[in-house]
Design a protein around this motif. Structure first.
Motif, PDB file in Angstrom:
ATOM      1  N   ASN A 181      -2.612  15.574  -8.333  1.00 31.19           N
ATOM      2  CA  ASN A 181      -2.915  14.412  -7.504  1.00 31.19           C
ATOM      3  C   ASN A 181      -1.970  13.234  -7.748  1.00 31.19           C
ATOM      4  OD1 ASN A 181      -5.026  15.523  -6.063  1.00 31.19           O
ATOM      5  ND2 ASN A 181      -6.594  14.840  -7.510  1.00 31.19           N
ATOM      6  N   GLY A 182      -1.013  13.405  -8.664  1.00 33.77           N
ATOM      7  CA  GLY A 182      -0.036  12.356  -8.918  1.00 33.77           C
ATOM      8  C   GLY A 182      -0.366  11.440 -10.068  1.00 33.77           C
ATOM      9  N   GLY A 183      -1.414  11.748 -10.835  1.00 34.81           N
ATOM     10  CA  GLY A 183      -1.801  10.909 -11.961  1.00 34.81           C
ATOM     11  C   GLY A 183      -1.309  11.466 -13.283  1.00 34.81           C
ATOM     12  N   GLU A 184      -1.640  10.754 -14.374  1.00 33.17           N
ATOM     13  CA  GLU A 184      -1.304  11.198 -15.723  1.00 33.17           C
ATOM     14  C   GLU A 184      -2.555  11.085 -16.589  1.00 33.17           C
ATOM     15  OE1 GLU A 184      -0.689  12.767 -18.675  1.00 33.17           O
ATOM     16  OE2 GLU A 184       1.145  12.895 -17.481  1.00 33.17           O
ATOM     17  N   GLN A 197      -9.097   2.122 -17.381  1.00 30.50           N
ATOM     18  CA  GLN A 197      -9.093   3.487 -16.850  1.00 30.50           C
ATOM     19  C   GLN A 197      -8.502   3.525 -15.441  1.00 30.50           C
ATOM     20  OE1 GLN A 197      -9.673   5.409 -19.172  1.00 30.50           O
ATOM     21  NE2 GLN A 197     -11.120   4.412 -20.521  1.00 30.50           N
ATOM     22  N   VAL A 198      -7.395   2.829 -15.256  1.00 29.67           N
ATOM     23  CA  VAL A 198      -6.755   2.737 -13.944  1.00 29.67           C
ATOM     24  C   VAL A 198      -5.384   3.404 -13.921  1.00 29.67           C
ATOM     25  CG1 VAL A 198      -5.837   1.135 -12.198  1.00 29.67           C
ATOM     26  CG2 VAL A 198      -7.996   0.613 -13.352  1.00 29.67           C
ATOM     27  N   LEU A 199      -4.557   3.124 -14.918  1.00 30.65           N
ATOM     28  CA  LEU A 199      -3.169   3.586 -14.858  1.00 30.65           C
ATOM     29  C   LEU A 199      -3.058   5.107 -14.874  1.00 30.65           C
ATOM     30  CD1 LEU A 199      -1.019   1.062 -16.901  1.00 30.65           C
ATOM     31  CD2 LEU A 199      -1.840   0.966 -14.546  1.00 30.65           C
ATOM     32  N   GLN A 200      -4.058   5.794 -15.409  1.00 32.33           N
ATOM     33  CA  GLN A 200      -4.027   7.263 -15.394  1.00 32.33           C
ATOM     34  C   GLN A 200      -4.101   7.825 -13.981  1.00 32.33           C
ATOM     35  OE1 GLN A 200      -8.029   9.129 -16.595  1.00 32.33           O
ATOM     36  NE2 GLN A 200      -8.182   7.060 -17.438  1.00 32.33           N
ATOM     37  N   HIS A 201      -4.532   7.005 -13.033  1.00 32.91           N
ATOM     38  CA  HIS A 201      -4.730   7.484 -11.663  1.00 32.91           C
ATOM     39  C   HIS A 201      -3.656   7.027 -10.678  1.00 32.91           C
ATOM     40  CE1 HIS A 201      -8.658   9.008 -12.751  1.00 32.91           C
ATOM     41  NE2 HIS A 201      -9.020   7.825 -13.191  1.00 32.91           N
ATOM     42  N   VAL A 202      -2.760   6.132 -11.062  1.00 32.73           N
ATOM     43  CA  VAL A 202      -1.847   5.550 -10.071  1.00 32.73           C
ATOM     44  C   VAL A 202      -0.536   6.325 -10.018  1.00 32.73           C
ATOM     45  CG1 VAL A 202      -2.896   3.289 -10.426  1.00 32.73           C
ATOM     46  CG2 VAL A 202      -0.776   3.854 -11.625  1.00 32.73           C
ATOM     47  N   GLY A 203       0.136   6.200  -8.886  1.00 31.00           N
ATOM     48  CA  GLY A 203       1.378   6.937  -8.682  1.00 31.00           C
ATOM     49  C   GLY A 203       2.538   6.433  -9.506  1.00 31.00           C
ATOM     50  N   ASP A 204       2.553   5.133  -9.805  1.00 23.12           N
ATOM     51  CA  ASP A 204       3.669   4.543 -10.553  1.00 23.12           C
ATOM     52  C   ASP A 204       3.116   3.525 -11.544  1.00 23.12           C
ATOM     53  OD1 ASP A 204       5.973   3.346 -11.507  1.00 23.12           O
ATOM     54  OD2 ASP A 204       6.927   3.148  -9.548  1.00 23.12           O
ATOM     55  N   PRO A 205       2.693   3.976 -12.720  1.00 22.22           N
ATOM     56  CA  PRO A 205       2.079   3.053 -13.682  1.00 22.22           C
ATOM     57  C   PRO A 205       3.025   1.965 -14.168  1.00 22.22           C
ATOM     58  CG  PRO A 205       2.454   5.202 -14.678  1.00 22.22           C
ATOM     59  CD  PRO A 205       2.695   5.363 -13.212  1.00 22.22           C
ATOM     60  N   VAL A 206       4.323   2.236 -14.215  1.00 20.70           N
ATOM     61  CA  VAL A 206       5.273   1.209 -14.651  1.00 20.70           C
ATOM     62  C   VAL A 206       5.344   0.089 -13.614  1.00 20.70           C
ATOM     63  CG1 VAL A 206       7.694   0.745 -15.206  1.00 20.70           C
ATOM     64  CG2 VAL A 206       6.594   2.823 -16.065  1.00 20.70           C
ATOM     65  N   MET A 235       0.812  -1.207   0.000  1.00 24.99           N
ATOM     66  CA  MET A 235       0.000   0.000   0.000  1.00 24.99           C
ATOM     67  C   MET A 235       0.852   1.268   0.000  1.00 24.99           C
ATOM     68  SD  MET A 235      -3.222  -0.814  -0.050  1.00 24.99           S
ATOM     69  CE  MET A 235      -4.338  -2.129   0.294  1.00 24.99           C
ATOM     70  N   ALA A 236       2.017   1.201   0.605  1.00 21.24           N
ATOM     71  CA  ALA A 236       2.824   2.403   0.764  1.00 21.24           C
ATOM     72  C   ALA A 236       3.271   2.988  -0.562  1.00 21.24           C
ATOM     73  CB  ALA A 236       4.046   2.086   1.623  1.00 21.24           C
ATOM     74  N   GLN A 237       3.294   2.154  -1.617  1.00 22.30           N
ATOM     75  CA  GLN A 237       3.779   2.636  -2.893  1.00 22.30           C
ATOM     76  C   GLN A 237       2.749   3.500  -3.623  1.00 22.30           C
ATOM     77  OE1 GLN A 237       6.177  -0.055  -5.361  1.00 22.30           O
ATOM     78  NE2 GLN A 237       5.804  -1.599  -3.823  1.00 22.30           N
ATOM     79  N   GLN A 238       1.491   3.471  -3.180  1.00 22.06           N
ATOM     80  CA  GLN A 238       0.464   4.244  -3.881  1.00 22.06           C
ATOM     81  C   GLN A 238       0.608   5.702  -3.492  1.00 22.06           C
ATOM     82  OE1 GLN A 238      -3.254   2.528  -4.439  1.00 22.06           O
ATOM     83  NE2 GLN A 238      -4.347   4.423  -4.738  1.00 22.06           N
ATOM     84  N   SER A 239       1.138   6.523  -4.390  1.00 28.62           N
ATOM     85  CA  SER A 239       1.463   7.903  -4.079  1.00 28.62           C
ATOM     86  C   SER A 239       0.485   8.893  -4.700  1.00 28.62           C
ATOM     87  CB  SER A 239       2.884   8.234  -4.555  1.00 28.62           C
ATOM     88  OG  SER A 239       3.006   7.995  -5.945  1.00 28.62           O
ATOM     89  N   SER A 240      -0.507   8.432  -5.409  1.00 26.24           N
ATOM     90  CA  SER A 240      -1.457   9.341  -6.048  1.00 26.24           C
ATOM     91  C   SER A 240      -2.773   9.352  -5.282  1.00 26.24           C
ATOM     92  CB  SER A 240      -1.709   8.915  -7.494  1.00 26.24           C
ATOM     93  OG  SER A 240      -2.344   7.658  -7.521  1.00 26.24           O
ATOM     94  N   VAL A 241      -3.600  10.340  -5.595  1.00 21.69           N
ATOM     95  CA  VAL A 241      -4.940  10.477  -5.031  1.00 21.69           C
ATOM     96  C   VAL A 241      -5.928  10.276  -6.178  1.00 21.69           C
ATOM     97  CG1 VAL A 241      -6.568  12.063  -3.937  1.00 21.69           C
ATOM     98  CG2 VAL A 241      -4.155  12.063  -3.238  1.00 21.69           C
ATOM     99  N   TYR A 242      -6.979   9.490  -5.946  1.00 18.01           N
ATOM    100  CA  TYR A 242      -7.955   9.240  -7.001  1.00 18.01           C
ATOM    101  C   TYR A 242      -8.775  10.504  -7.231  1.00 18.01           C
ATOM    102  CZ  TYR A 242     -11.718   7.000  -9.622  1.00 18.01           C
ATOM    103  OH  TYR A 242     -12.639   6.666 -10.592  1.00 18.01           O
ATOM    104  N   THR A 243      -8.579  11.124  -8.364  1.00 16.81           N
ATOM    105  CA  THR A 243      -9.151  12.441  -8.642  1.00 16.81           C
ATOM    106  C   THR A 243     -10.671  12.436  -8.609  1.00 16.81           C
ATOM    107  OG1 THR A 243      -7.230  13.126  -9.949  1.00 16.81           O
ATOM    108  CG2 THR A 243      -9.312  14.268 -10.391  1.00 16.81           C
ATOM    109  N   HIS A 244     -11.297  11.409  -9.166  1.00 18.36           N
ATOM    110  CA  HIS A 244     -12.756  11.410  -9.285  1.00 18.36           C
ATOM    111  C   HIS A 244     -13.457  11.174  -7.958  1.00 18.36           C
ATOM    112  CE1 HIS A 244     -12.553  11.607 -13.600  1.00 18.36           C
ATOM    113  NE2 HIS A 244     -11.891  10.470 -13.689  1.00 18.36           N
TER     114      HIS A 244
END
Length: 271
Positions: A172-175, A114-123, A1-10
């Protein structure tokens, strides 16, 4: 869980779930459906209210589908939908795409819509999806691209909406332009370019019913959802500016010649 660095914009306001609940395997995962076999095990990452997940379970009656979602609240809706449709080959877990709690080589397909646009580290997310898929399996991802959404007619306020959404999502940390990046992210995640099939598809809203649905949900999102809270709290917009954008959405919805198109990038990656 600690790796999730973005906030879900919607966030998960009713206007957001109103949109997500209209997604089906047919209208959101058509690029994947030809690869399905009845006995496959599928992981649906970021499954939201589960409409695509349940459709996938119907298509693999001898297999199993697991939907994983960061928000326990949304999974209540997903489980209710599965029960309503009497699906026995499906379950839902909470989890983080950056650190999936499944062993290596578990699934035939890992899917994310429609998930990777919201995550902190898509790779890293793609690395995890690849890790849990068996050799010979598939990682399937589809994301939109906000900068190249287009519409008719020109309505004062909709360009402001587009620019504001991109600002808020990135803060929010997304792309928000993830669709164009998917194939490159997959290579960075370790996929051989020869094993990546990159395609694109669209959603288009033009009929009176489509315009009414799309404009009303975005008018509500603009003023009532987490997007509105993030825009105000981070100083990107005032409430009056959000109200003006919502009015622009409502105006577009009444235009007889209104037309809105969304381009999605898609990848099928062979493991």
């Amino acid at each position: 869980m600690a790796q999730q660095s973005s906030v879900y914009t919607h966030g998960h306001h009713e206007s957001v779930l109103r949109s997500h609940s209209q997604r089906t395997a047919a209208n959101s995962a058509g690029y994947l459906l030809g690869s399905l076999l009845p006995s496959m095990r599928i992981l649906d990452v970021g499954c939201g209210p589960g409409t695509i997940t349940v459709d996938l379970a119907v298509l693999v009656p001898e297999g199993q589908v697991i939907g994983v979602e960061h928000s326990p609240q949304v999974l209540e809706s997903a489980r209710a939908l599965a029960a309503e449709r009497d699906m026995k080959n499906i379950r839902f877990d909470t989890g983080d795409i950056h650190a999936l709690e499944y062993p290596d080589n578990t699934f035939d397909i890992a899917h994310a819509h429609q998930v990777l646009q919201h995550v902190g580290d898509p790779v890293q997310a793609l690395r995890e999806m690849r890790r849990v898929v068996k050799p010979g399996g598939l990682v399937a991802v589809r994301d939109s691209d906000f900068s190249i959404m287009t519409w008719y007619p020109d309505i004062d306020g909709l360009v402001d909406w587009q620019e504001l959404y991109i600002q808020v999502a990135r803060s929010n940390g997304g792309e928000p332009n993830a669709g164009r990046c998917l194939h490159a992210w997959a290579r960075q995640a370790g996929f051989d370019r020869r094993n990546i099939i990159a395609t694109a598809s669209t959603w288009c809203y033009n009929t009176a019913d489509e315009r009414a649905w799309w404009s009303s949900l975005w008018a509500d999102r603009t003023t009532k959802s987490s997007f509105a809270q993030h825009a105000i709290n981070k100083g990107h917009a005032t409430q009056d500016e959000l109200n003006r954008i919502a009015q622009a959405w409502q105006q577009w919805g009444t235009e007889e010649d209104g037309w809105f198109a969304i381009l999605h990038g898609e990848i099928l990656c062979h493991v």
